[in-house]
Design a protein around this motif. Sequence first.
Motif, mmCIF file in Angstrom:
data_model
loop_
_atom_site.group_PDB
_atom_site.id
_atom_site.type_symbol
_atom_site.label_atom_id
_atom_site.label_comp_id
_atom_site.label_asym_id
_atom_site.label_seq_id
_atom_site.Cartn_x
_atom_site.Cartn_y
_atom_site.Cartn_z
ATOM 1 N N ARG A 1 0.864 -1.184 0.000
ATOM 2 C CA ARG A 1 0.000 0.000 0.000
ATOM 3 C C ARG A 1 0.895 1.227 0.000
ATOM 4 N NH1 ARG A 1 -3.902 2.047 4.894
ATOM 5 N NH2 ARG A 1 -1.930 1.780 5.974
ATOM 6 N N PHE A 2 0.596 2.176 -0.882
ATOM 7 C CA PHE A 2 1.429 3.377 -1.003
ATOM 8 C C PHE A 2 0.628 4.605 -0.572
ATOM 9 C CE2 PHE A 2 3.153 7.098 -3.126
ATOM 10 C CZ PHE A 2 4.517 6.940 -2.939
ATOM 11 N N ARG A 3 1.277 5.453 0.220
ATOM 12 C CA ARG A 3 0.677 6.729 0.609
ATOM 13 C C ARG A 3 1.719 7.813 0.387
ATOM 14 N NH1 ARG A 3 -3.266 5.981 5.778
ATOM 15 N NH2 ARG A 3 -4.148 7.812 4.745
ATOM 16 N N GLY A 4 1.365 8.801 -0.423
ATOM 17 C CA GLY A 4 2.292 9.892 -0.722
ATOM 18 C C GLY A 4 1.916 11.166 0.006
ATOM 19 N N ILE A 5 2.921 11.849 0.527
ATOM 20 C CA ILE A 5 2.714 13.153 1.165
ATOM 21 C C ILE A 5 3.593 14.152 0.413
ATOM 22 C CG2 ILE A 5 2.866 14.500 3.289
ATOM 23 C CD1 ILE A 5 2.635 11.935 4.876
ATOM 24 N N PRO A 6 3.003 15.017 -0.420
ATOM 25 C CA PRO A 6 3.794 15.926 -1.262
ATOM 26 C C PRO A 6 4.291 17.157 -0.500
ATOM 27 C CG PRO A 6 1.460 16.233 -1.703
ATOM 28 C CD PRO A 6 1.549 15.099 -0.701
ATOM 29 N N LYS A 7 5.177 16.931 0.456
ATOM 30 C CA LYS A 7 5.706 18.011 1.288
ATOM 31 C C LYS A 7 7.149 17.695 1.668
ATOM 32 C CE LYS A 7 1.256 18.936 3.649
ATOM 33 N NZ LYS A 7 0.587 19.010 4.979
ATOM 34 N N VAL A 8 7.845 18.726 2.158
ATOM 35 C CA VAL A 8 9.103 18.489 2.846
ATOM 36 C C VAL A 8 8.766 18.157 4.294
ATOM 37 C CG1 VAL A 8 10.514 19.947 1.358
ATOM 38 C CG2 VAL A 8 9.334 20.972 3.314
ATOM 39 N N ILE A 9 9.671 17.496 4.991
ATOM 40 C CA ILE A 9 9.338 16.982 6.312
ATOM 41 C C ILE A 9 9.005 18.092 7.300
ATOM 42 C CG2 ILE A 9 11.750 16.863 7.077
ATOM 43 C CD1 ILE A 9 10.920 14.295 8.631
ATOM 44 N N GLU A 10 9.665 19.255 7.172
ATOM 45 C CA GLU A 10 9.394 20.326 8.127
ATOM 46 C C GLU A 10 8.018 20.973 7.911
ATOM 47 O OE1 GLU A 10 12.555 22.149 5.254
ATOM 48 O OE2 GLU A 10 11.919 20.167 5.988
ATOM 49 N N ALA A 11 7.371 20.647 6.772
ATOM 50 C CA ALA A 11 6.039 21.204 6.494
ATOM 51 C C ALA A 11 4.912 20.274 6.931
ATOM 52 C CB ALA A 11 5.905 21.505 5.002
ATOM 53 N N LEU A 12 5.247 19.111 7.463
ATOM 54 C CA LEU A 12 4.197 18.185 7.912
ATOM 55 C C LEU A 12 3.388 18.831 9.038
ATOM 56 C CD1 LEU A 12 5.982 14.694 7.985
ATOM 57 C CD2 LEU A 12 4.818 15.833 6.095
ATOM 58 N N ASP A 13 2.064 18.672 8.968
ATOM 59 C CA ASP A 13 1.204 19.247 10.001
ATOM 60 C C ASP A 13 0.726 18.149 10.955
ATOM 61 O OD1 ASP A 13 -0.863 17.866 8.676
ATOM 62 O OD2 ASP A 13 -1.468 19.637 7.531
ATOM 63 N N ALA A 14 -0.117 18.528 11.901
ATOM 64 C CA ALA A 14 -0.569 17.581 12.927
ATOM 65 C C ALA A 14 -1.278 16.379 12.302
ATOM 66 C CB ALA A 14 -1.489 18.291 13.916
ATOM 67 N N ASN A 15 -2.049 16.607 11.236
ATOM 68 C CA ASN A 15 -2.743 15.495 10.574
ATOM 69 C C ASN A 15 -1.751 14.521 9.938
ATOM 70 O OD1 ASN A 15 -5.302 16.416 11.259
ATOM 71 N ND2 ASN A 15 -5.506 17.640 9.386
ATOM 72 N N ASP A 16 -0.691 15.081 9.322
ATOM 73 C CA ASP A 16 0.323 14.222 8.697
ATOM 74 C C ASP A 16 1.025 13.364 9.745
ATOM 75 O OD1 ASP A 16 -0.116 15.329 6.114
ATOM 76 O OD2 ASP A 16 1.176 17.023 6.609
ATOM 77 N N TRP A 17 1.440 13.990 10.833
ATOM 78 C CA TRP A 17 2.124 13.231 11.886
ATOM 79 C C TRP A 17 1.193 12.191 12.489
ATOM 80 C CZ3 TRP A 17 7.127 13.148 12.007
ATOM 81 C CH2 TRP A 17 7.869 14.263 11.612
#
Length: 363
Positions: free
Chosen positions: A172-188
């Motif tokens: 299963r693949f999940r992509g997050i099109p951001k740099v790591i420092e831009a991850l928000d609470a939902n991403d984490w």
Amino acid sequence: MHSEKFALLLRALEELQGGQASAARRSLAALTRMLDVDAVDEDMQYFLFATALARRLGVGEAQQMNLYLRRFELPQISLFNLVAERLPMVGLAGQIANDVLCRLLSGHEEATLLDVGLGTGRQEVALLRTLKASGAAPRRLTVVGVEPDTDSLRRAEVSLLETAQQLGIHLRFRGIPKVIEALDANDWGLLRDCPGPRVVHSAFALHHMAAGVDRQDIFHRLRAVEPTAVVLCEPNSDHVTDSLSQRFHNVWNHFSHNFDMVDELGLPARERNGIKLFFGRELEDILGVVDDSQRYERHERVETWVERLSNAGFSPAPARLLEGSWSFPHPTVHIRQGPGYVGVGHREEMLVPVICATLDTSA
């Protein structure tokens, strides 16, 4: 190192630091008149360093010098393939990292790989093949790719899903099109909810975190995801220091080994110069960007990464995770194990460590 060419390069650096722009231009011009990049291997390095310093005098001057270098350029995709396949500090480091990742992911019913700076997934496709060959690939594997370039992210997804299907791995693949420092609470939160064990991997990406980002805080956030391990590949040099002079000497030492290795590998001249030009873009960022907050290539020493992991609640991986029979067919290339890492180096210098730290459950 004490040649007339190096003396002129140092003089230009000192003149730049002293605000003597006209004198620096004269020193760089005198240096470039001495160079013959077609006939003398070391002269490409001098020209690239001169070009980087020229950028501090004005973008126009650097552009003029880059026009001279453009004849050595190779198509970007060819260049990436050359660097990944022929240079041990990239290709061999990737192989070592994949072997370590395979040990961490194998034997589980279900597992997650969180990959920071996934790119097009080239290394991760190779990892799937390594997992399959081990005979103990997870029955179900989730790959979460953190990658700001959406085109690369799409290509990685296609490559990984196609390879997994061929190998009989349920992925299963999940992509997050951001740099790591831009991850928000939902991403984490998404990362914390992924099935475990969770393993974090990042190759040549974390040093790109922007100036002003608290790198230690990012590692604390990774710790909150509770990964069983973190595996990093990063260049081993201090290019973060505010001192331009110290940064110059650090980068000269680091890239001298890289360029010497390129010359020793017996590659065709066009490929040698193309790869050096690839590194030249990094040099311009490290030495040529006047506004420090705009620099992108902010490499650090292995000790700094290990300490940061330790402060976040990780411990250097046990030696059994880092043992292997890796080799490269050239006598000047070495592979040495240290506390929590395996280093790929040239002569006496370690150029790229593969760092592995495991979760310290007592932290």
